[in-house]
Design a protein around this motif. Structure first.
Motif, PDB file in Angstrom:
ATOM      1  N   ASP A 120      -5.085   2.643   1.934  1.00  0.00           N
ATOM      2  CA  ASP A 120      -4.991   1.232   2.323  1.00  0.00           C
ATOM      3  C   ASP A 120      -5.124   0.277   1.142  1.00  0.00           C
ATOM      4  O   ASP A 120      -5.036  -0.939   1.327  1.00  0.00           O
ATOM      5  CB  ASP A 120      -6.087   0.888   3.345  1.00  0.00           C
ATOM      6  CG  ASP A 120      -5.847   1.578   4.669  1.00  0.00           C
ATOM      7  OD1 ASP A 120      -4.666   1.830   5.009  1.00  0.00           O
ATOM      8  OD2 ASP A 120      -6.839   1.873   5.371  1.00  0.00           O
ATOM      9  N   ASP A 121      -5.376   0.785  -0.051  1.00  0.00           N
ATOM     10  CA  ASP A 121      -5.505  -0.094  -1.215  1.00  0.00           C
ATOM     11  C   ASP A 121      -4.154  -0.732  -1.520  1.00  0.00           C
ATOM     12  O   ASP A 121      -3.102  -0.120  -1.340  1.00  0.00           O
ATOM     13  CB  ASP A 121      -5.993   0.691  -2.441  1.00  0.00           C
ATOM     14  CG  ASP A 121      -7.459   1.086  -2.331  1.00  0.00           C
ATOM     15  OD1 ASP A 121      -8.160   0.565  -1.447  1.00  0.00           O
ATOM     16  OD2 ASP A 121      -7.900   1.923  -3.151  1.00  0.00           O
TER      17      ASP A 121
ATOM     18  N   ILE B 167      -4.483 -11.486   2.177  1.00  0.00           N
ATOM     19  CA  ILE B 167      -4.981 -10.749   1.010  1.00  0.00           C
ATOM     20  C   ILE B 167      -5.265 -11.730  -0.118  1.00  0.00           C
ATOM     21  O   ILE B 167      -4.685 -12.822  -0.173  1.00  0.00           O
ATOM     22  CB  ILE B 167      -3.969  -9.674   0.529  1.00  0.00           C
ATOM     23  CG1 ILE B 167      -2.646 -10.299   0.102  1.00  0.00           C
ATOM     24  CG2 ILE B 167      -3.732  -8.627   1.605  1.00  0.00           C
ATOM     25  CD1 ILE B 167      -1.709  -9.318  -0.611  1.00  0.00           C
TER      26      ILE B 167
ATOM     27  N   GLN C  75      -6.216 -11.624  -4.565  1.00  0.00           N
ATOM     28  CA  GLN C  75      -6.295 -10.759  -5.751  1.00  0.00           C
ATOM     29  C   GLN C  75      -7.751 -10.436  -6.050  1.00  0.00           C
ATOM     30  O   GLN C  75      -8.608 -11.311  -6.019  1.00  0.00           O
ATOM     31  CB  GLN C  75      -5.637 -11.451  -6.951  1.00  0.00           C
ATOM     32  CG  GLN C  75      -5.462 -10.497  -8.114  1.00  0.00           C
ATOM     33  CD  GLN C  75      -4.789 -11.148  -9.313  1.00  0.00           C
ATOM     34  OE1 GLN C  75      -3.975 -12.048  -9.155  1.00  0.00           O
ATOM     35  NE2 GLN C  75      -5.135 -10.688 -10.491  1.00  0.00           N
ATOM     36  N   SER C  76      -8.014  -9.169  -6.337  1.00  0.00           N
ATOM     37  CA  SER C  76      -9.388  -8.753  -6.633  1.00  0.00           C
ATOM     38  C   SER C  76      -9.532  -8.211  -8.048  1.00  0.00           C
ATOM     39  O   SER C  76     -10.641  -7.976  -8.517  1.00  0.00           O
ATOM     40  CB  SER C  76      -9.820  -7.675  -5.637  1.00  0.00           C
ATOM     41  OG  SER C  76      -8.937  -6.577  -5.681  1.00  0.00           O
TER      42      SER C  76
ATOM     43  N   TYR D 263      -5.504  -6.082  -4.905  1.00  0.00           N
ATOM     44  CA  TYR D 263      -5.783  -7.065  -3.855  1.00  0.00           C
ATOM     45  C   TYR D 263      -6.797  -6.504  -2.867  1.00  0.00           C
ATOM     46  O   TYR D 263      -6.855  -5.294  -2.640  1.00  0.00           O
ATOM     47  CB  TYR D 263      -4.498  -7.415  -3.093  1.00  0.00           C
ATOM     48  CG  TYR D 263      -3.409  -7.967  -3.984  1.00  0.00           C
ATOM     49  CD1 TYR D 263      -3.266  -9.335  -4.196  1.00  0.00           C
ATOM     50  CD2 TYR D 263      -2.534  -7.099  -4.639  1.00  0.00           C
ATOM     51  CE1 TYR D 263      -2.269  -9.828  -5.031  1.00  0.00           C
ATOM     52  CE2 TYR D 263      -1.540  -7.585  -5.480  1.00  0.00           C
ATOM     53  CZ  TYR D 263      -1.413  -8.946  -5.672  1.00  0.00           C
ATOM     54  OH  TYR D 263      -0.438  -9.423  -6.506  1.00  0.00           O
ATOM     55  N   ARG D 264      -7.562  -7.412  -2.283  1.00  0.00           N
ATOM     56  CA  ARG D 264      -8.417  -7.030  -1.156  1.00  0.00           C
ATOM     57  C   ARG D 264      -7.900  -7.737   0.100  1.00  0.00           C
ATOM     58  O   ARG D 264      -7.348  -8.823   0.022  1.00  0.00           O
ATOM     59  CB  ARG D 264      -9.884  -7.359  -1.423  1.00  0.00           C
ATOM     60  CG  ARG D 264     -10.247  -8.827  -1.319  1.00  0.00           C
ATOM     61  CD  ARG D 264     -11.771  -9.030  -1.317  1.00  0.00           C
ATOM     62  NE  ARG D 264     -12.368  -8.666  -2.589  1.00  0.00           N
ATOM     63  CZ  ARG D 264     -12.542  -9.518  -3.614  1.00  0.00           C
ATOM     64  NH1 ARG D 264     -12.173 -10.791  -3.496  1.00  0.00           N
ATOM     65  NH2 ARG D 264     -13.084  -9.117  -4.740  1.00  0.00           N
ATOM     66  N   ARG D 265      -8.101  -7.061   1.183  1.00  0.00           N
ATOM     67  CA  ARG D 265      -7.654  -7.622   2.463  1.00  0.00           C
ATOM     68  C   ARG D 265      -8.793  -8.407   3.076  1.00  0.00           C
ATOM     69  O   ARG D 265      -9.931  -7.925   3.123  1.00  0.00           O
ATOM     70  CB  ARG D 265      -7.206  -6.484   3.373  1.00  0.00           C
ATOM     71  CG  ARG D 265      -6.536  -6.996   4.612  1.00  0.00           C
ATOM     72  CD  ARG D 265      -5.544  -6.037   5.179  1.00  0.00           C
ATOM     73  NE  ARG D 265      -5.036  -6.587   6.432  1.00  0.00           N
ATOM     74  CZ  ARG D 265      -4.238  -5.953   7.245  1.00  0.00           C
ATOM     75  NH1 ARG D 265      -3.829  -4.743   6.932  1.00  0.00           N
ATOM     76  NH2 ARG D 265      -3.809  -6.515   8.365  1.00  0.00           N
ATOM     77  N   LEU D 266      -8.502  -9.595   3.569  1.00  0.00           N
ATOM     78  CA  LEU D 266      -9.542 -10.479   4.082  1.00  0.00           C
ATOM     79  C   LEU D 266      -9.640 -10.458   5.603  1.00  0.00           C
ATOM     80  O   LEU D 266     -10.698 -10.750   6.154  1.00  0.00           O
ATOM     81  CB  LEU D 266      -9.276 -11.926   3.617  1.00  0.00           C
ATOM     82  CG  LEU D 266      -9.197 -12.116   2.098  1.00  0.00           C
ATOM     83  CD1 LEU D 266      -8.777 -13.532   1.765  1.00  0.00           C
ATOM     84  CD2 LEU D 266     -10.550 -11.803   1.461  1.00  0.00           C
TER      85      LEU D 266
ATOM     86  N   HIS E 267      -1.661  -2.933  -4.243  1.00  0.00           N
ATOM     87  CA  HIS E 267      -1.396  -3.408  -5.599  1.00  0.00           C
ATOM     88  C   HIS E 267       0.019  -3.966  -5.698  1.00  0.00           C
ATOM     89  O   HIS E 267       0.856  -3.740  -4.819  1.00  0.00           O
ATOM     90  CB  HIS E 267      -1.642  -2.295  -6.648  1.00  0.00           C
ATOM     91  CG  HIS E 267      -0.567  -1.263  -6.745  1.00  0.00           C
ATOM     92  ND1 HIS E 267      -0.316  -0.548  -7.899  1.00  0.00           N
ATOM     93  CD2 HIS E 267       0.334  -0.806  -5.842  1.00  0.00           C
ATOM     94  CE1 HIS E 267       0.679   0.295  -7.684  1.00  0.00           C
ATOM     95  NE2 HIS E 267       1.100   0.170  -6.466  1.00  0.00           N
TER      96      HIS E 267
ATOM     97  N   ASP F 227       0.860  -1.180   0.000  1.00  0.00           N
ATOM     98  CA  ASP F 227       0.000   0.000   0.000  1.00  0.00           C
ATOM     99  C   ASP F 227       0.897   1.231   0.000  1.00  0.00           C
ATOM    100  O   ASP F 227       2.128   1.112  -0.089  1.00  0.00           O
ATOM    101  CB  ASP F 227      -1.000  -0.024   1.168  1.00  0.00           C
ATOM    102  CG  ASP F 227      -0.331   0.014   2.532  1.00  0.00           C
ATOM    103  OD1 ASP F 227       0.773   0.588   2.654  1.00  0.00           O
ATOM    104  OD2 ASP F 227      -0.912  -0.537   3.487  1.00  0.00           O
TER     105      ASP F 227
END
Ligand SMILES: [Fe+2]
Length: 205
Positions: free
Chosen positions: A150-151, A131, A133-134, A117-120, A153, A98
């Motif tokens: 916070d995004d 994380i 991949q989104s 990516y998204r955080r799980l 990549h 981030d």
């Protein structure tokens, strides 16, 4: 329309347009940047990046040393609104990370493959992050990606360089001290150091 002809003309016109864009961006960011505002800032950045003639790729070769290959065009005295040409060497890879600030990246030369990516997890455990991949996109001329603080990549550079893109950050990358780099295999993250080795572009403020 008068097109710049000499290298000095190119630098002067580039900085004139950059200053005008940054003045508009400061107004847009006044009161805080949310995703809506970030979209408007992205449109501004796409306008400047469309002038690829003002960013000849030969002027921005990859920089050896340091942990970034970045040319600074402008940065406010308080280190906000930091505008760069980023010219990574072909074939490189930057793991998921981030930025600790908002960021807008617009392609100009080459192709920078980005994975998003998204955080799980809920972030409650220090050092732990899961994380997945989104999404993904190719940042090529005119294509933008916009990231909130916070995004996450990662960047994957093809061998089809040279690469040079326009980046704008809410805060200078030399002064972002809480950027996180993520490991998908270890479900972890580490804070990584501020950028080093940033060079001043010709004519930069
Ligand atoms: Fe990044």
């Amino acid at each position: 329309m008068n097109m710049p002809v000499s290298a000095n003309d190119i630098v002067a016109e580039r900085m004139r347009l950059a200053r005008e864009m940054l003045a508009r961006v400061r107004k847009l960011a006044d009161g805080g940047v949310d995703r809506d505002r970030l979209k408007q800032i992205t449109v501004e950045m796409q306008g400047l990046a469309a002038r690829r003639d003002l960013f000849p790729v030969e002027e921005f070769p990859p920089i050896e040393g340091g942990n970034a290959s970045m040319y600074r065009l402008s940065e406010d005295p308080d280190h906000r609104f930091a505008l760069y040409v980023v010219a990574p060497a072909p074939g490189g890879f930057t793991p998921p990370h981030d930025h600790d600030t908002w960021a807008v990246i617009v392609g100009m030369h080459g192709r920078e493959h980005n994975k998003l990516y998204r955080r799980l997890d809920d972030g409650s455990e220090p050092g732990v992050a899961r994380i997945e991949q989104s999404g993904e996109l190719d940042v090529v001329a005119g294509v933008a990606t916009a990231l909130m603080p916070d995004d996450i990549h990662s960047i994957h550079l093809g061998d089809d360089g040279p690469h040079a893109n326009l980046h704008l950050y809410g805060m200078s990358v030399e002064h972002c001290l809480q950027r996180k780099m993520y490991s998908r295999s270890k479900n972890s993250y580490k804070v990584f150091p501020a950028a080093t080795g940033v060079q001043k572009a010709r004519g930069a403020d």
